[in-house]
Design an enzyme around this catalytic site. Structure first.
Site, PDB file in Angstrom:
ATOM      1  N   LYS A  77       0.722  -1.457   0.261  1.00  7.76           N
ATOM      2  CA  LYS A  77       0.121   0.759  -0.192  1.00  7.76           C
ATOM      3  C   LYS A  77       0.684   1.286  -0.011  1.00  7.76           C
ATOM      4  O   LYS A  77       2.503   0.639   0.020  1.00  7.76           O
ATOM      5  CB  LYS A  77      -0.763   0.367   0.862  1.00  7.76           C
ATOM      6  CG  LYS A  77      -2.124  -0.837   1.309  1.00  7.76           C
ATOM      7  CD  LYS A  77      -3.075  -1.022   2.125  1.00  7.76           C
ATOM      8  CE  LYS A  77      -3.909  -2.155   2.194  1.00  7.76           C
ATOM      9  NZ  LYS A  77      -4.817  -1.586   3.209  1.00  7.76           N
ATOM     10  N   TYR A 126     -11.913  -1.830  -4.159  1.00 11.47           N
ATOM     11  CA  TYR A 126     -12.954  -2.248  -2.375  1.00 11.47           C
ATOM     12  C   TYR A 126     -14.454  -2.217  -2.899  1.00 11.47           C
ATOM     13  O   TYR A 126     -15.087  -1.800  -1.380  1.00 11.47           O
ATOM     14  CB  TYR A 126     -12.141  -0.884  -2.096  1.00 11.47           C
ATOM     15  CG  TYR A 126     -11.225  -0.987  -1.409  1.00 11.47           C
ATOM     16  CD1 TYR A 126     -10.692  -2.216  -0.366  1.00 11.47           C
ATOM     17  CD2 TYR A 126      -9.289  -0.290  -2.077  1.00 11.47           C
ATOM     18  CE1 TYR A 126      -8.914  -2.420  -0.321  1.00 11.47           C
ATOM     19  CE2 TYR A 126      -8.288  -1.256  -1.864  1.00 11.47           C
ATOM     20  CZ  TYR A 126      -8.309  -2.069  -0.563  1.00 11.47           C
ATOM     21  OH  TYR A 126      -6.843  -2.044  -0.908  1.00 11.47           O
ATOM     22  N   THR A 130      -6.146  -6.710  10.613  1.00 12.35           N
ATOM     23  CA  THR A 130      -5.514  -5.661   9.954  1.00 12.35           C
ATOM     24  C   THR A 130      -5.412  -4.662  10.770  1.00 12.35           C
ATOM     25  O   THR A 130      -4.870  -3.651  10.800  1.00 12.35           O
ATOM     26  CB  THR A 130      -7.193  -5.497   9.975  1.00 12.35           C
ATOM     27  OG1 THR A 130      -7.544  -6.123   8.624  1.00 12.35           O
ATOM     28  CG2 THR A 130      -7.042  -3.814   9.266  1.00 12.35           C
ATOM     29  N   ASN A 177      -1.884   0.657   7.029  1.00 14.37           N
ATOM     30  CA  ASN A 177      -0.915  -1.048   7.664  1.00 14.37           C
ATOM     31  C   ASN A 177      -0.819  -1.900   6.238  1.00 14.37           C
ATOM     32  O   ASN A 177       0.159  -3.047   6.469  1.00 14.37           O
ATOM     33  CB  ASN A 177      -2.978  -1.883   7.887  1.00 14.37           C
ATOM     34  CG  ASN A 177      -3.686  -2.312   6.989  1.00 14.37           C
ATOM     35  OD1 ASN A 177      -3.117  -2.352   5.774  1.00 14.37           O
ATOM     36  ND2 ASN A 177      -4.694  -2.998   7.487  1.00 14.37           N
ATOM     37  N   HIS A 203      -2.010  -5.603   1.799  1.00 13.38           N
ATOM     38  CA  HIS A 203      -3.504  -5.929   0.784  1.00 13.38           C
ATOM     39  C   HIS A 203      -2.411  -7.821   0.088  1.00 13.38           C
ATOM     40  O   HIS A 203      -2.466  -7.877   0.175  1.00 13.38           O
ATOM     41  CB  HIS A 203      -4.327  -5.236   0.809  1.00 13.38           C
ATOM     42  CG  HIS A 203      -5.593  -6.292  -0.574  1.00 13.38           C
ATOM     43  ND1 HIS A 203      -6.541  -6.302   0.335  1.00 13.38           N
ATOM     44  CD2 HIS A 203      -5.743  -7.477  -1.056  1.00 13.38           C
ATOM     45  CE1 HIS A 203      -7.346  -7.236  -0.447  1.00 13.38           C
ATOM     46  NE2 HIS A 203      -6.584  -7.332  -1.521  1.00 13.38           N
ATOM     47  N   GLU A 248      -9.373 -10.670  -7.637  1.00 13.71           N
ATOM     48  CA  GLU A 248      -8.426  -9.453  -8.144  1.00 13.71           C
ATOM     49  C   GLU A 248      -7.522  -9.604  -8.073  1.00 13.71           C
ATOM     50  O   GLU A 248      -6.680  -8.405  -8.882  1.00 13.71           O
ATOM     51  CB  GLU A 248      -7.999  -9.838  -6.164  1.00 13.71           C
ATOM     52  CG  GLU A 248      -8.989  -9.006  -5.710  1.00 13.71           C
ATOM     53  CD  GLU A 248      -8.826  -9.081  -3.735  1.00 13.71           C
ATOM     54  OE1 GLU A 248      -9.090  -8.786  -3.025  1.00 13.71           O
ATOM     55  OE2 GLU A 248      -7.494 -10.089  -3.660  1.00 13.71           O
TER      56      GLU A 248
END
Length: 140
Positions: A11, A51, A93, A114, A117, A128
């Site tokens: 991320k 998402y 998470t 965090n 993913h 995905e």
């Protein structure tokens, strides 16, 4: 156990801090192979599509903003029981609940930022992966 594939995103909070190599080392240290990887700047539309499962949740807008704010690294990981193994090395998470040595314990800034993913099921992984990679981009 059969060889399976899972999807990963490093991320923006992690790419901004140049943690791609350190996170990849943890992935490979867990016995997973990175069979596809590219750095992309996710558009708002791509983030909303990715998402969509969270669309009705109060954090959806913030999540879309965060994921489209800076480049990410999208990946396909492969190995025995890859989905479970990657979720294990990621940690929960909430990084405060993560075990030492997990990606989130070591690198996450907070629950929202965090660092990574990972897919939660084979069906999710397939969907995905297909959003970000064509078959010829995955080289096992």
């Amino acid at each position: 156990m059969a060889i399976e594939r899972t999807f990963s995103i490093i991320k923006p909070d992690a790419t901004r801090r140049n943690l791609t190599g350190a996170i990849n080392a943890k992935i490979e240290g867990a016995g997973l192979r990175i069979v596809a990887q590219k750095r992309v700047h996710m558009t708002r539309g791509q983030a909303e599509t990715f998402y969509a499962v969270h669309k009705e949740r109060p954090f959806f807008g913030e999540l879309v903003e965060q994921m489209s704010a800076a480049p990410v690294v999208v990946q396909v990981l492969e190995g025995e029981d890859a989905i479970r193994r990657y979720r294990e090395v990621m940690g929960p998470t909430n990084p405060e609940k993560a075990d030492p040595g997990t990606i989130r314990k070591e690198f996450a800034l907070n629950m929202g930022e965090n660092s990574v993913h990972g897919s939660d099921a084979p069906e999710t992984a397939a969907k995905e992966i297909a959003q970000w990679f064509s078959g010829n981009e995955i080289v096992g």
